[in-house]
Design a protein around this motif. Structure first.
Motif, PDB file in Angstrom:
ATOM      1  N   ASP A   3     -57.769   3.867  52.724  1.00  0.00           N
ATOM      2  CA  ASP A   3     -57.133   3.838  51.403  1.00  0.00           C
ATOM      3  C   ASP A   3     -56.641   2.434  51.038  1.00  0.00           C
ATOM      4  O   ASP A   3     -56.120   2.226  49.939  1.00  0.00           O
ATOM      5  N   GLY A   4     -56.753   1.489  51.970  1.00  0.00           N
ATOM      6  CA  GLY A   4     -56.349   0.106  51.685  1.00  0.00           C
ATOM      7  C   GLY A   4     -54.855  -0.096  51.592  1.00  0.00           C
ATOM      8  O   GLY A   4     -54.384  -1.030  50.921  1.00  0.00           O
ATOM      9  N   GLN A   5     -54.080   0.738  52.284  1.00  0.00           N
ATOM     10  CA  GLN A   5     -52.624   0.642  52.175  1.00  0.00           C
ATOM     11  C   GLN A   5     -52.038  -0.578  52.902  1.00  0.00           C
ATOM     12  O   GLN A   5     -50.922  -0.994  52.601  1.00  0.00           O
ATOM     13  N   PHE A   6     -52.800  -1.141  53.840  1.00  0.00           N
ATOM     14  CA  PHE A   6     -52.281  -2.277  54.603  1.00  0.00           C
ATOM     15  C   PHE A   6     -52.952  -3.591  54.208  1.00  0.00           C
ATOM     16  O   PHE A   6     -52.915  -4.577  54.954  1.00  0.00           O
ATOM     17  N   SER A   7     -53.545  -3.606  53.043  1.00  0.00           N
ATOM     18  CA  SER A   7     -54.292  -4.794  52.601  1.00  0.00           C
ATOM     19  C   SER A   7     -53.379  -5.944  52.168  1.00  0.00           C
ATOM     20  O   SER A   7     -53.839  -7.077  52.028  1.00  0.00           O
ATOM     21  N   GLU A   8     -52.092  -5.660  51.948  1.00  0.00           N
ATOM     22  CA  GLU A   8     -51.183  -6.699  51.459  1.00  0.00           C
ATOM     23  C   GLU A   8     -50.158  -7.141  52.505  1.00  0.00           C
ATOM     24  O   GLU A   8     -49.223  -7.874  52.197  1.00  0.00           O
ATOM     25  N   CYS A   9     -50.325  -6.703  53.738  1.00  0.00           N
ATOM     26  CA  CYS A   9     -49.452  -7.155  54.820  1.00  0.00           C
ATOM     27  C   CYS A   9     -50.330  -7.690  55.948  1.00  0.00           C
ATOM     28  O   CYS A   9     -51.532  -7.439  55.988  1.00  0.00           O
ATOM     29  N   ASP A  10     -49.720  -8.435  56.851  1.00  0.00           N
ATOM     30  CA  ASP A  10     -50.503  -9.113  57.895  1.00  0.00           C
ATOM     31  C   ASP A  10     -50.562  -8.307  59.184  1.00  0.00           C
ATOM     32  O   ASP A  10     -50.440  -8.839  60.284  1.00  0.00           O
ATOM     33  N   LEU A  11     -50.774  -7.006  59.054  1.00  0.00           N
ATOM     34  CA  LEU A  11     -50.897  -6.129  60.210  1.00  0.00           C
ATOM     35  C   LEU A  11     -52.333  -6.180  60.721  1.00  0.00           C
ATOM     36  O   LEU A  11     -53.278  -5.924  59.969  1.00  0.00           O
ATOM     37  N   SER A  12     -52.514  -6.527  61.990  1.00  0.00           N
ATOM     38  CA  SER A  12     -53.859  -6.661  62.563  1.00  0.00           C
ATOM     39  C   SER A  12     -54.323  -5.340  63.172  1.00  0.00           C
ATOM     40  O   SER A  12     -53.532  -4.417  63.414  1.00  0.00           O
ATOM     41  N   MET A  13     -55.635  -5.252  63.441  1.00  0.00           N
ATOM     42  CA  MET A  13     -56.196  -4.052  64.056  1.00  0.00           C
ATOM     43  C   MET A  13     -55.631  -3.869  65.470  1.00  0.00           C
ATOM     44  O   MET A  13     -55.401  -2.733  65.911  1.00  0.00           O
ATOM     45  N   LYS A  14     -55.421  -4.957  66.163  1.00  0.00           N
ATOM     46  CA  LYS A  14     -54.850  -4.866  67.495  1.00  0.00           C
ATOM     47  C   LYS A  14     -53.450  -4.257  67.445  1.00  0.00           C
ATOM     48  O   LYS A  14     -53.093  -3.409  68.283  1.00  0.00           O
ATOM     49  N   GLU A  15     -52.669  -4.683  66.462  1.00  0.00           N
ATOM     50  CA  GLU A  15     -51.313  -4.147  66.316  1.00  0.00           C
ATOM     51  C   GLU A  15     -51.342  -2.676  65.908  1.00  0.00           C
ATOM     52  O   GLU A  15     -50.500  -1.883  66.358  1.00  0.00           O
ATOM     53  N   LEU A  16     -52.315  -2.295  65.091  1.00  0.00           N
ATOM     54  CA  LEU A  16     -52.454  -0.878  64.720  1.00  0.00           C
ATOM     55  C   LEU A  16     -52.761  -0.029  65.953  1.00  0.00           C
ATOM     56  O   LEU A  16     -52.251   1.092  66.099  1.00  0.00           O
ATOM     57  N   GLU A  17     -53.585  -0.564  66.827  1.00  0.00           N
ATOM     58  CA  GLU A  17     -53.906   0.160  68.055  1.00  0.00           C
ATOM     59  C   GLU A  17     -52.659   0.296  68.939  1.00  0.00           C
ATOM     60  O   GLU A  17     -52.425   1.360  69.547  1.00  0.00           O
ATOM     61  N   GLN A  18     -51.845  -0.756  68.991  1.00  0.00           N
ATOM     62  CA  GLN A  18     -50.601  -0.689  69.765  1.00  0.00           C
ATOM     63  C   GLN A  18     -49.633   0.315  69.154  1.00  0.00           C
ATOM     64  O   GLN A  18     -48.929   1.037  69.879  1.00  0.00           O
ATOM     65  N   ILE A  19     -49.597   0.379  67.828  1.00  0.00           N
ATOM     66  CA  ILE A  19     -48.741   1.357  67.139  1.00  0.00           C
ATOM     67  C   ILE A  19     -49.206   2.767  67.460  1.00  0.00           C
ATOM     68  O   ILE A  19     -48.397   3.668  67.728  1.00  0.00           O
ATOM     69  N   ARG A  20     -50.520   2.970  67.438  1.00  0.00           N
ATOM     70  CA  ARG A  20     -51.076   4.302  67.738  1.00  0.00           C
ATOM     71  C   ARG A  20     -50.689   4.733  69.154  1.00  0.00           C
ATOM     72  O   ARG A  20     -50.239   5.872  69.367  1.00  0.00           O
ATOM     73  N   GLU A  21     -50.851   3.832  70.121  1.00  0.00           N
ATOM     74  CA  GLU A  21     -50.518   4.172  71.504  1.00  0.00           C
ATOM     75  C   GLU A  21     -49.024   4.468  71.665  1.00  0.00           C
ATOM     76  O   GLU A  21     -48.637   5.411  72.368  1.00  0.00           O
ATOM     77  N   THR A  22     -48.195   3.665  71.008  1.00  0.00           N
ATOM     78  CA  THR A  22     -46.739   3.867  71.120  1.00  0.00           C
ATOM     79  C   THR A  22     -46.317   5.191  70.506  1.00  0.00           C
ATOM     80  O   THR A  22     -45.474   5.918  71.071  1.00  0.00           O
ATOM     81  N   LEU A  23     -46.878   5.550  69.361  1.00  0.00           N
ATOM     82  CA  LEU A  23     -46.552   6.834  68.724  1.00  0.00           C
ATOM     83  C   LEU A  23     -46.977   7.997  69.618  1.00  0.00           C
ATOM     84  O   LEU A  23     -46.256   8.998  69.745  1.00  0.00           O
ATOM     85  N   ASN A  24     -48.151   7.870  70.224  1.00  0.00           N
ATOM     86  CA  ASN A  24     -48.627   8.922  71.133  1.00  0.00           C
ATOM     87  C   ASN A  24     -47.657   9.116  72.288  1.00  0.00           C
ATOM     88  O   ASN A  24     -47.248  10.243  72.603  1.00  0.00           O
ATOM     89  N   GLN A  25     -47.269   8.030  72.920  1.00  0.00           N
ATOM     90  CA  GLN A  25     -46.378   8.124  74.066  1.00  0.00           C
ATOM     91  C   GLN A  25     -45.024   8.701  73.679  1.00  0.00           C
ATOM     92  O   GLN A  25     -44.475   9.571  74.368  1.00  0.00           O
ATOM     93  N   THR A  26     -44.487   8.200  72.554  1.00  0.00           N
ATOM     94  CA  THR A  26     -43.146   8.633  72.140  1.00  0.00           C
ATOM     95  C   THR A  26     -43.130  10.100  71.734  1.00  0.00           C
ATOM     96  O   THR A  26     -42.255  10.881  72.158  1.00  0.00           O
ATOM     97  N   LEU A  27     -44.094  10.506  70.922  1.00  0.00           N
ATOM     98  CA  LEU A  27     -44.123  11.900  70.444  1.00  0.00           C
ATOM     99  C   LEU A  27     -44.448  12.872  71.569  1.00  0.00           C
ATOM    100  O   LEU A  27     -43.926  13.983  71.612  1.00  0.00           O
ATOM    101  N   ASN A  28     -45.316  12.482  72.479  1.00  0.00           N
ATOM    102  CA  ASN A  28     -45.611  13.356  73.620  1.00  0.00           C
ATOM    103  C   ASN A  28     -44.392  13.503  74.516  1.00  0.00           C
ATOM    104  O   ASN A  28     -44.206  14.537  75.171  1.00  0.00           O
ATOM    105  N   GLY A  29     -43.562  12.446  74.541  1.00  0.00           N
ATOM    106  CA  GLY A  29     -42.327  12.554  75.303  1.00  0.00           C
ATOM    107  C   GLY A  29     -41.342  13.507  74.655  1.00  0.00           C
ATOM    108  O   GLY A  29     -40.577  14.188  75.328  1.00  0.00           O
ATOM    109  N   ILE A  30     -41.376  13.575  73.314  1.00  0.00           N
ATOM    110  CA  ILE A  30     -40.457  14.458  72.584  1.00  0.00           C
ATOM    111  C   ILE A  30     -40.941  15.907  72.629  1.00  0.00           C
ATOM    112  O   ILE A  30     -40.179  16.842  72.874  1.00  0.00           O
ATOM    113  N   TYR A  31     -42.270  16.080  72.390  1.00  0.00           N
ATOM    114  CA  TYR A  31     -42.823  17.437  72.277  1.00  0.00           C
ATOM    115  C   TYR A  31     -43.593  17.843  73.543  1.00  0.00           C
ATOM    116  O   TYR A  31     -44.611  18.514  73.469  1.00  0.00           O
ATOM    117  N   HIS A  32     -43.130  17.389  74.713  1.00  0.00           N
ATOM    118  CA  HIS A  32     -43.825  17.754  75.941  1.00  0.00           C
ATOM    119  C   HIS A  32     -43.702  19.257  76.178  1.00  0.00           C
ATOM    120  O   HIS A  32     -42.733  19.891  75.757  1.00  0.00           O
TER     121      HIS A  32
END
Length: 711
Positions: free
Chosen positions: A669-698
């Motif tokens: 949808d192009g929502q991140f086209s106006e900020c300097d968020l890289s693909m590598k950082e998006l991957e790190q965000i994805r991994e962190t969300l997975n770890q955090t949410l799995n810790g909450i909803y284990h």
């Protein structure tokens, strides 16, 4: 008032207000520099008694005295003459030729006599003059009378040879020496005297004297080129006469004579004026400092708005520091000894480190150190003028190093106390280096002022930082900590009016902060931004799912368009509420941007069932899209938390699918086209969300029925 300013700034800020503001700051800084560095004026009159001892405020070349010394050096150079040995040789040869023609005429006369031709005296003279004029020089016939010529023609060979020998010898002897135009008559007299004393027959002495006098000429010519070169060399070797900084121009009680009055005028101690070139020099200094700041800021990868905010904060802080320096200079004028050490050298670095970054703190320290160098160099010879600049440099440097935790006021105050103690130590060893007396009243005053200046800089910074925050909407760590307090009125408002939203915000804050820390973003800003990002929902809490009672949904009674208007409005409403409560601009931006321009898919599809021609854009959030990494993180975490919470049984696989789907949808949808968020950082965000949410909803361990009550 602040709302009007914000609207005005948003409309004209980047194009008009900021450039004009920066130009005004430069002009004010220039005026303060001129006011602090212009010489002190003395009411001194010619031939009056000096009321006080006046010293030179600066080192200056005394051009008048220097020119006088150069002129004297040039005049002391003797004229350079070039000796020409060939001149003497030529004059001797001339005499030899003269006597040769005499002998030639004698031969012709004898030949005519042998032919019985009568040769008169006049003919003899005419004959010799013709030969001399055409072959030697007309001037010789003007210097030798006809009688003398006739006497030589009539002389026998022996007498003629004697005259020739004596004349040639005398001319050669005299011409071996240096003869200038001024010495010519003396040399001719010497030749005549020598001939007079010779053994030449008396009837030929007068003729010999005339010939020698004619033959002797100057053999040294004036060398103008070499003379000029030596004069220039002598002038260049003159050391310029200087009036040194601190040099006594006139002692108290002495008469101000013409020379003293001239020096006072030259130093502008009578009119408080500076030379035009100094005015121009200070203008160029301010321009250079402004250029350094501009290029220093442009090298940072920040938005244009943030860059202009940085320039304004730096400019105002620097100008305020110059104002403090000006006040210190005024106190110096009140004869407060060593009051310069009370100057809060740490103020600018501390403010810039807290409000901007550490790199700007070092740049600010460079600016104020450079400025102090020019301001205090106009002092009379004193201890302060020689050590104040290194004192400011060292004090500012230590303040930057010592200020680490500036989220708590007590930590800032503690750093100020450390800098105050260092200032005391700094003054002592600088005085020792300067070979100044340490254990006296003036030194103790300096130590006291230095401690007060070090501690006072931090206290002053603590007092003024909230003003900077209010004027420029800048966020500091201490301000963020203050906003994160659960007792903040707006947080209480969310808790009381929309408890579900409050709980949702806390959950999003935990997720987003973990992601921000992972990629190196501002975790505290993300956390506080999450606390307030949905405050717009407090205007209509029941219309948002987290606040709805079980089984009661107000949207069931509304059309999709009505529901759309309520849901989409919460970002704009939230921004308005935050602005009304004077919240920092980054927090307002998070409330406005955290949904970007995403599609309100549920109500859009519901409307499309009834109206296939519905415009998709009308069901999108007004935006703007996330402008920073922090807002982009909140955009993802907000949607992920809501989606996972809505999931009936959030297993690890489902959580991963939800996160993956939301991130992919936002990218497409192009929502991140106006900020300097890289693909590598998006991957790190994805991994962190997975770890955090799995810790909450284990998945919980299934205990036997009889032990369930113990869990």
């Amino acid at each position: 008032m602040m709302q009007k300013w914000n609207r005005l700034y948003e409309k004209y800020g980047q194009k008009v207000i900021v450039p004009c503001f920066l130009v005004i700051l430069m002009l004010l800084a220039y005026l303060l520099m001129i006011q602090m560095t212009k010489p002190e004026s003395f009411n001194a009159k010619l031939f009056s008694v000096a009321e006080r001892t006046i010293r030179s405020p600066q080192t200056m070349i005394d051009t008048k005295k220097t020119e006088e010394e150069k002129t004297a050096a040039e005049n002391s150079v003797e004229d350079v003459y070039t000796f020409n040995r060939e001149t003497g040789q030529n004059r001797v040869a001339l005499m030899d030729s003269f006597f040769a023609y005499i002998s030639e005429v004698q031969g012709e006369v004898k030949e005519k006599t042998n032919k019985q031709e009568t040769v008169s005296a006049a003919d003899k003279v005419k004959l010799i003059k013709a030969k001399l004029s055409s072959n030697v020089s007309e001037k010789i016939t003007a210097s030798i009378s006809d009688t003398m010529l006739l006497g030589l023609i009539n002389a026998d060979a022996k007498d003629l040879e004697t005259v020739k020998t004596i004349v040639s010898k005398e001319v050669s002897l005299i011409m071996e020496g240096n003869i200038r135009e001024a010495d010519l008559n003396t040399k001719k007299v010497q030749a005549r005297d020598d001939i007079e004393l010779s053994n030449l027959p008396s009837q030929f002495k007068t003729t010999a004297k005339a010939l020698a006098s004619y033959a002797i000429v100057p053999n040294e010519t004036f060398n103008e080129k070499e003379t000029t070169a030596r004069q220039k060399e002598a002038a260049a070797s003159v050391i310029p006469e200087k009036i040194l900084q601190g040099q006594v121009i006139v002692q108290e009680g002495q008469i101000i004579d013409r020379e003293t009055y001239r020096q006072l005028g030259m130093l502008h101690l009578l009119d408080q004026k500076m030379p035009i070139k100094q005015y121009a020099g200070y203008a160029l200094l301010i321009l250079v400092l402004a250029s350094i700041l501009y290029f220093f800021t442009t090298k940072t990868k920040i938005s244009r708005k943030k860059r202009q905010q940085t320039l304004m904060i730096f400019g105002v802080a620097y100008l305020f520091t110059l104002l403090l320096l000006f006040i210190v200079r005024l106190l110096e004028g009140a004869n407060l000894n060593n009051i310069a050490f009370i100057f809060p050298a740490s103020f600018l670095p501390v403010v810039l480190k807290i409000l901007l970054r550490e790199r700007y703190a070092f740049l600010g320290l460079l600016f104020i150190s450079t400025t102090s160098l020019f301001v205090f160099q106009s002092d009379e010879a004193s201890v302060v003028s020689s050590i104040i600049t290194p004192f400011i440099l060292l004090s500012g440097f230590v303040s930057i190093i010592s200020l680490r935790d500036y989220s708590r006021r007590i930590a800032i105050f503690r750093a100020g106390f450390i800098v105050g103690l260092f200032n005391v130590f700094c003054v002592v060893f600088l005085m020792m280096i300067n070979n100044s007396t340490i254990l006296n009243e003036n030194s103790l005053q300096s130590v006291f002022y230095a401690f007060i200046g070090g501690l006072g800089a931090f206290i002053l910074a603590l007092g003024l930082i909230p003003l900077f925050e209010l004027l420029f909407g800048v966020l500091t760590t201490s301000r963020l900590v203050e906003l994160a307090n659960p007792n903040h009125p707006l947080l209480k408002r969310i808790l009381m009016r929309a408890p579900g939203t409050y709980h949702h915000s806390m959950m999003v804050a935990n997720l987003a902060e973990a992601c921000a820390d992972k990629i190196g973003a501002n975790g505290l800003l993300v956390r506080v931004g999450c606390f307030y990002h949905d405050i717009g929902k407090t205007l209509r809490p029941p219309y948002f799912v987290e606040n709805q009672l079980q089984g009661i949904n107000p949207h069931d009674r509304l059309t999709p368009e009505q529901s759309r208007d309520i849901i989409l409005a919460h970002t704009v409403d939230g921004a308005d509420i935050l602005r009304e409560n004077h919240m920092p601009e980054p927090i307002v931006d998070i409330a406005l941007e955290h949904h970007g321009t995403t599609l309100l898919k549920y109500f859009y599809l519901k409307e499309k069932e009834q109206n296939p021609d519905v415009d998709e854009a009308s069901f999108r959030y007004p935006g703007p899209k996330p402008q920073t990494k922090e807002t982009a993180i909140i955009n993802i975490a907000d949607s992920v938390e809501a989606a996972v919470r809505a999931c009936a049984e959030p297993t690890r696989e489902k959580i991963e699918q939800i996160i993956e789907g939301i991130i992919k949808e936002r990218l497409l949808d192009g929502q991140f086209s106006e900020c300097d968020l890289s693909m590598k950082e998006l991957e790190q965000i994805r991994e962190t969300l997975n770890q955090t949410l799995n810790g909450i909803y284990h998945q919980r361990i299934q205990y036997p029925d009889e032990k369930k009550g113990e869990n």
